[in-house]
Motif scaffolding. Structure first.
Motif, short mmCIF file in Angstrom:
data_model
loop_
_atom_site.label_atom_id
_atom_site.label_comp_id
_atom_site.label_asym_id
_atom_site.label_seq_id
_atom_site.Cartn_x
_atom_site.Cartn_y
_atom_site.Cartn_z
N ILE A 72 -33.80 43.32 -11.04
CA ILE A 72 -32.75 42.96 -10.11
C ILE A 72 -31.36 43.32 -10.65
O ILE A 72 -30.51 43.87 -9.94
CB ILE A 72 -32.81 41.47 -9.76
N LYS A 85 -38.44 40.13 -7.70
CA LYS A 85 -38.42 39.85 -9.14
C LYS A 85 -39.83 39.64 -9.67
O LYS A 85 -40.19 40.17 -10.74
CB LYS A 85 -37.56 38.62 -9.41
N LEU A 86 -40.64 38.91 -8.93
CA LEU A 86 -42.03 38.67 -9.34
C LEU A 86 -42.86 39.94 -9.31
O LEU A 86 -43.86 40.06 -10.01
CB LEU A 86 -42.65 37.61 -8.43
N SER A 87 -42.42 40.91 -8.48
CA SER A 87 -43.14 42.18 -8.37
C SER A 87 -42.73 43.17 -9.44
O SER A 87 -43.23 44.29 -9.48
CB SER A 87 -42.90 42.80 -6.98
N ASN A 119 -36.27 40.04 -0.09
CA ASN A 119 -36.70 38.79 -0.72
C ASN A 119 -36.51 38.92 -2.23
O ASN A 119 -37.38 39.44 -2.93
CB ASN A 119 -38.16 38.49 -0.40
N PRO A 120 -35.37 38.47 -2.76
CA PRO A 120 -35.08 38.64 -4.20
C PRO A 120 -36.13 38.03 -5.12
O PRO A 120 -36.48 38.64 -6.13
CB PRO A 120 -33.72 37.92 -4.36
N GLU A 121 -36.62 36.87 -4.76
CA GLU A 121 -37.61 36.20 -5.62
C GLU A 121 -38.91 36.99 -5.67
O GLU A 121 -39.49 37.19 -6.74
CB GLU A 121 -37.86 34.78 -5.10
N ALA A 122 -39.36 37.42 -4.50
CA ALA A 122 -40.60 38.21 -4.45
C ALA A 122 -40.43 39.53 -5.18
O ALA A 122 -41.34 40.01 -5.88
CB ALA A 122 -41.00 38.45 -3.00
#
Length: 391
Positions: A282, A276-278, A271-274
């Motif tokens: 990236i 990045k938020l973590s 999950n790229p978005e998750a």
């Protein structure tokens, strides 16, 4: 009854992981029967594993590229081009192996860095960027081999990488004693690793299989290692290609399963978005994966040129397709985030076994391509079906 139910449940839950081993077993048994045992002869298995080497290292790198939801189509001709450059260094420039080989690996890393720059920084889709690389490296390969067509490599040390075998510690007729010892050590290390992993899981109250299933797994896989060791010991023992692939696979397996970098790679693919938020960087991960792919492309080119003892204008043709097929057959998910290094090695062995078995049977080249394509399609269909069932 309880044992059978647990085994059935375990197989169902891990069908993606175990499916490739079942496929490999079916292929080997089928070809052994159809070739009257010739397929499983010591000489053929040794050659088969050596032939798998240059595709196996590409499959390792491709696994990580697909895991982070990208693709690299340039690896085939990049491999052929760097193999040709290495041949030029050795043959025309007179460079020693210990200088030429590391430099080629560094070139591979730099090219991978450039590919990563196009994808991570510029934002070009990996498919387009690597397709451009496919064309560029194809042209460069033709250019550097234009004058001679084939560059023959006479350096015995370089050629030993793809054709040589590790020396034995004692003369025991036609039996390679050191290979048997290394096989026994590998079995002991495998058993120790499994017991250690099981103990850690129990310490943190994770679910583990029953002791009977656990022991059965140990016996089964240890038996496979012992059988392959025995076969190889009957024909010159372990080759340097096997050693190089094994060391490479061990390093990448360790990185992907035991380090923070490995967790970040799978988090990015899942999950790229998750991710990045973590706090996962990236762009940095993408750079590192493509640099790794470039280095392994260089290593593949070295192994292939060494095995042929030459560099040719056709080197690298369809290598990228074999690497992608090996990764998918080995359980890598087309959706990203799923895939193991060991699985891709098995996938590479599956694809090479198909070619070797069909050659021994005298199957026409056109049928071979059709069958290999069908196997790849079946692997992707299997991936999509299992993911859908899991949801």
């Amino acid at each position: 009854m309880k044992f059978l139910n647990e085994a059935k449940t375990l197989l169902k839950e891990n069908v993606r992981e175990y499916g490739m081993y079942i496929a490999l077993a079916v292929i080997m048994i089928t070809f052994t029967i159809t070739t009257d045992g010739l397929f499983m002869s010591s000489r053929n298995i040794s050659n088969l594993i050596n032939q798998t080497g240059y595709i196996a290292v590409l499959a390792i790198g491709m696994t990580l590229v697909i895991v982070i939801r990208h693709i690299d189509l340039s690896v085939g001709f990049l491999s052929g081009f760097l193999g040709a450059i290495c041949a030029i260094m050795l043959t025309f420039w007179g460079w020693p192996v210990y200088l030429a080989v590391p430099l080629i690996l560094i070139f591979g890393i730099l090219i991978g860095f450039f590919n990563g720059f196009l994808v991570a920084k510029v934002g070009i889709p990996a498919f387009v960027a690597s397709l451009a690389g496919w064309l560029i490296f194809r042209g460069l390969l033709l250019w550097v081999t234009e004058s001679s067509g084939t560059i023959v490599i006479s350096d015995k040390y370089f050629n030993a990488i793809g054709n040589g075998f590790i020396p034995d510690i004692a003369n025991v007729g036609n039996f390679h004693l050191l290979t048997v010892i290394l096989g026994a050590v590998a079995i002991l290390l495998y058993i120790y690793s499994e017991f250690r992993s099981r103990k850690i899981k129990q310490k943190y109250n994770f679910e583990v299989t029953s002791m009977s299933i656990f022991i059965l797994k140990l016996v089964f896989l240890s038996g496979i290692i012992a059988y392959i060791t025995w076969i190889l010991a009957g024909y010159n023992g372990l080759s340097w290609t096997i050693v190089i692939v094994a060391v490479t696979a061990f390093i990448y397996h360790f990185v992907t399963t035991k380090t923070v970098l490995g967790r970040h790679i799978y988090a990015l693919g899942g999950n790229p978005e998750a991710a990045k938020l973590s706090g996962v960087n990236i762009k940095k991960i993408t750079f590192m994966v493509f640099c790794s792919m470039g280095m392994l492309s260089a290593l593949s080119g070295i192994l292939f040129a060494s095995r042929l003892q030459s560099a040719t204008t056709t080197a690298g043709t369809l290598f990228e397709m074999d690497a992608i097929a090996a990764a998918y057959v080995g359980g890598v998910s087309a959706a990203g985030g799923v895939g193991k290094i060991t699985g891709s090695l098995v996938g590479a062995l599956v694809m090479t076994s198909l070619v070797s078995g069909m050659n021994l049977m005298g199957v026409g080249i056109y049928y071979q391509y059709i069958i290999r394509g069908a196997v790849l399609a079946a692997a992707v269909i299997f991936d999509v079906t299992t993911r859908r069932a899991a949801k």
